[in-house]
Design an enzyme around this catalytic site. Structure first.
Site, PDB file in Angstrom:
ATOM      1  N   HIS A 152      48.357  51.036  54.599  1.00 55.40           N
ATOM      2  CA  HIS A 152      48.784  50.318  52.965  1.00 55.40           C
ATOM      3  C   HIS A 152      47.998  50.768  51.704  1.00 55.40           C
ATOM      4  O   HIS A 152      47.605  50.356  50.872  1.00 55.40           O
ATOM      5  CB  HIS A 152      48.068  48.349  53.423  1.00 55.40           C
ATOM      6  N   HIS A 154      46.445  42.434  45.340  1.00 54.22           N
ATOM      7  CA  HIS A 154      46.395  40.817  45.496  1.00 54.22           C
ATOM      8  C   HIS A 154      46.510  40.690  43.623  1.00 54.22           C
ATOM      9  O   HIS A 154      47.578  39.570  43.572  1.00 54.22           O
ATOM     10  CB  HIS A 154      44.723  40.182  45.510  1.00 54.22           C
ATOM     11  N   GLY A 211      50.792  40.091  44.086  1.00 46.08           N
ATOM     12  CA  GLY A 211      51.071  38.989  45.231  1.00 46.08           C
ATOM     13  C   GLY A 211      50.903  38.385  44.375  1.00 46.08           C
ATOM     14  O   GLY A 211      51.533  37.541  43.968  1.00 46.08           O
ATOM     15  N   THR A 225      48.570  37.921  52.978  1.00 49.99           N
ATOM     16  CA  THR A 225      47.725  36.305  53.421  1.00 49.99           C
ATOM     17  C   THR A 225      47.913  35.593  52.091  1.00 49.99           C
ATOM     18  O   THR A 225      47.896  34.240  52.264  1.00 49.99           O
ATOM     19  CB  THR A 225      46.484  36.977  53.903  1.00 49.99           C
ATOM     20  N   SER A 226      47.344  35.651  50.760  1.00 47.96           N
ATOM     21  CA  SER A 226      47.558  34.932  49.792  1.00 47.96           C
ATOM     22  C   SER A 226      48.324  33.748  49.840  1.00 47.96           C
ATOM     23  O   SER A 226      48.235  33.087  48.825  1.00 47.96           O
ATOM     24  CB  SER A 226      47.122  35.716  48.395  1.00 47.96           C
ATOM     25  N   GLY A 271      44.019  29.856  58.340  1.00 50.55           N
ATOM     26  CA  GLY A 271      43.786  30.954  57.963  1.00 50.55           C
ATOM     27  C   GLY A 271      42.104  31.502  59.158  1.00 50.55           C
ATOM     28  O   GLY A 271      42.194  33.221  59.436  1.00 50.55           O
TER      29      GLY A 271
END
Length: 580
Positions: free
Chosen positions: A217, A401, A404, A444-445, A486
């Site tokens: 990534h 981030h 996203g 994840t966010s 989480g």
């Protein structure tokens, strides 16, 4: 750099559309990704793989006879959402159960686990095997924390071949776990990769130097060294992998191994062959027998200049599956039997996420106006700061981030508008936003914002007018949901470092008699200070963990975006209160 794109936030969707058109004889489009367009044997196990886009041939290119039955395909470098995984699994299911397999990244684990729970709740037997082949990402003692790189292929291939052989779900799961335990990989990079629309790569390597232990990534390497010759690189990669034998293999001599020399995006095939010439010689000198080596691009990282080497330690059963035929858009081996195209009537439907809109009370509909204004303000602040959020995230992570958050916030705002027009109360408006955010953002966010908005919505309801106390209780529920889901704690350098002090400050102010606007504004300042303070923390979770020192001096991207959002919402409350 990536030169050909339209809107960067639409890149993944447009890529998948083009991929399907070009390969319609092997794959078809479903909500969330792709599945085989050919018939599979009824009552056999469906192997569903997936992860973020940007790694072609992984993941969609590995769907077809002899390999995966479906692939959930997320946004660039971001995990697919739980809804995407669920939708693809539903479409791929042959009646024999579903095996989910993917690289061991936090967002993927969260979303695939949610999808598995939903499938099980509907009576579908579903199992998971995460891929943990990258020896550079954690020690042997913590190998369960390792991430997946090009070794994904060995696990996917073994599981799928076992399914084709008629194995039960129990046995397919056993084979996949064994394949993962017997796979080891390590990668190097000479340059970083650049996401569509970005001006700079996610990381850089000084001229003449090489990053060892990079992730697919764009995570930086764990150490740097001078760029060796092709033979020198082969010697480094082979020596690193032979230094750690899998359980049950006490001596490398006499062992049989599958080998993958993988190009990560811009290393030419001719260069790979020069390196492989030496790799093969070194493995032979070590007493190993190479079985069906693969040299080429199997898991990439956009335009990253890099190489990874994978060793797959075989037994008789695994060797049979490694040699088994396959026919996918990007991976072919041997000759598979002809399979008919599926008729439209035989295709399982994928599942779109929908929220039923029930009109709320007049008081709740009025509150929904404020909720929509808050979401619109949230979207505006994310749009303004998307590039900076990506830059912060790229310091020790994968740089996705900002994009996203854009995808999630845009989807949330659109869904909230639709619900508001339909007469929804504040709970339904926020639930609509939560589901849309989680589905479109992935990563994840995306999962965490979906959890937060849903928790807040449940406390507010569609009947009564929200009060400062119910909003504070909702924020507290959101905090608890995030920590439960989480597993992060304060000090881990995550969004939790801003959420916890925000929720605590809000609760104290409200309990002391402050109105919502004043209490929220004060709590937003606390969250901002807490987000700034994360710059001095070392990450203990997620993709940034192996690169902890690199993040010192830079705040956590999730904490920073949370602080920006609560400040934007504070401005909405102040305006409604006549303070602006």
């Amino acid at each position: 750099m990536t030169r050909l794109f339209n809107d960067p936030t639409a890149f993944a969707d447009e890529m998948i559309d083009g991929f399907v058109v070009a390969n319609h004889l092997q794959v078809r489009r479903v909500s969330g990704g792709v599945v085989r367009s050919t018939r599979s044997t009824p009552d056999t196990v469906a192997v569903v793989i997936g992860g973020g886009s940007g790694h072609y041939p992984a993941f969609g290119g590995l769907v077809g006879q002899g390999l995966a039955h479906g692939a959930a395909m997320g946004n660039l470098f971001a995990s697919p959402s739980a809804q995407q995984v669920y939708s693809v699994s539903t479409a791929a299911n042959n009646g024999g159960g579903v095996l989910l397999s993917y690289g061991n990244y936090a967002g993927d684990v969260l979303h695939f686990t949610q999808a598995q729970e939903k499938l099980r709740g509907e009576g579908v037997d579903c199992r998971t095997v995460v891929v943990t082949d990258d020896i550079a990402s954690a020690s042997v003692a913590e190998k369960h924390k390792r991430r997946g790189i090009a070794g994904d292929l060995t696990v996917f291939k073994a599981a799928a071949a076992a399914s084709e052989a008629g194995y039960s779900l129990d046995e397919v799961e056993r084979v996949a776990k064994l394949a993962n335990e017997r796979t080891r990989s390590i990668g190097v990079a000479f340059t970083g990769c650049t996401l569509p629309g970005a001006d700079t790569p996610l990381f850089t390597v000084p001229e003449g130097r090489m990053a060892v232990g990079m992730g697919i990534h764009g995570e930086p390497g764990l150490r740097e060294t001078d760029v060796p010759s092709a033979d020198g690189l082969a010697e480094l990669l082979v020596s690193e992998l032979l230094a750690e034998l899998p359980d049950g293999v006490d001596d490398a001599r006499g062992q049989r191994v599958g080998v993958i020399l993988n190009g990560l995006g811009s290393v030419k095939y001719e260069e790979l062959f020069v390196v492989y010439r030496r790799v093969a010689a070194l493995l032979e000198q070590a007493g190993l027998t190479v079985v069906d080596p693969e040299v080429g691009e199997l898991v990439t990282s956009f335009d990253m200049a890099g190489v990874s080497l994978t060793l797959f330690w075989l037994d008789d059963e695994l060797e049979t599956f490694w040699r088994a035929p396959a026919d996918t858009p990007a991976y072919r081996k041997g000759s598979v039997g002809a399979s008919e195209q599926m008729d439209a009537a035989d295709m399982h439907d994928s599942v779109e996420s929908t929220v039923e809109i029930t009109p709320g009370s007049a008081e709740s509909q009025e509150a929904a106006v404020t909720a929509l204004a808050a979401i619109e303000a949230l979207l505006d602040v994310i749009e303004e700061n998307a590039d900076e959020l990506g830059r912060i995230d790229a310091v020790a992570g994968d740089g996705d981030h900002g994009v996203g958050m854009q995808r999630g916030a845009r989807a949330a705002a659109a869904a909230a508008r639709t619900a508001k027009v339909g007469g929804a109360g504040v709970e339904t408006v926020l639930v609509s936003a939560a589901d849309a955010w989680a589905d479109r953002a992935g990563g994840t966010s995306g999962a965490l914002w979906g959890v937060m908005l849903r928790a807040l919505a449940t406390q507010l309801g569609d009947t009564d007018a929200p009060t400062a106390a119910t909003v504070s209780a909702g924020v507290g529920a959101a905090r608890d949901g995030i920590q439960s889901f989480g597993k992060a704690e304060v000090g881990d350098k995550t969004m939790v470092d801003a959420i916890v002090p925000f929720a605590d400050s809000l609760a104290i102010a409200v309990a002391g008699g402050a109105g919502l606007s004043a209490a929220w504004a004060a709590a937003a300042d606390v969250a901002t200070d807490a987000a700034v303070a994360t710059a001095q923390l070392l990450p203990r979770m997620g993709r940034a963990r192996p690169h902890a020192e690199k993040s010192l001096g830079t705040p956590d991207a999730g904490a920073h975006s949370f602080a920006l959002i609560v400040q934007a919402v504070a401005a909405v409350f102040a305006a409604e209160n006549g303070e602006n």
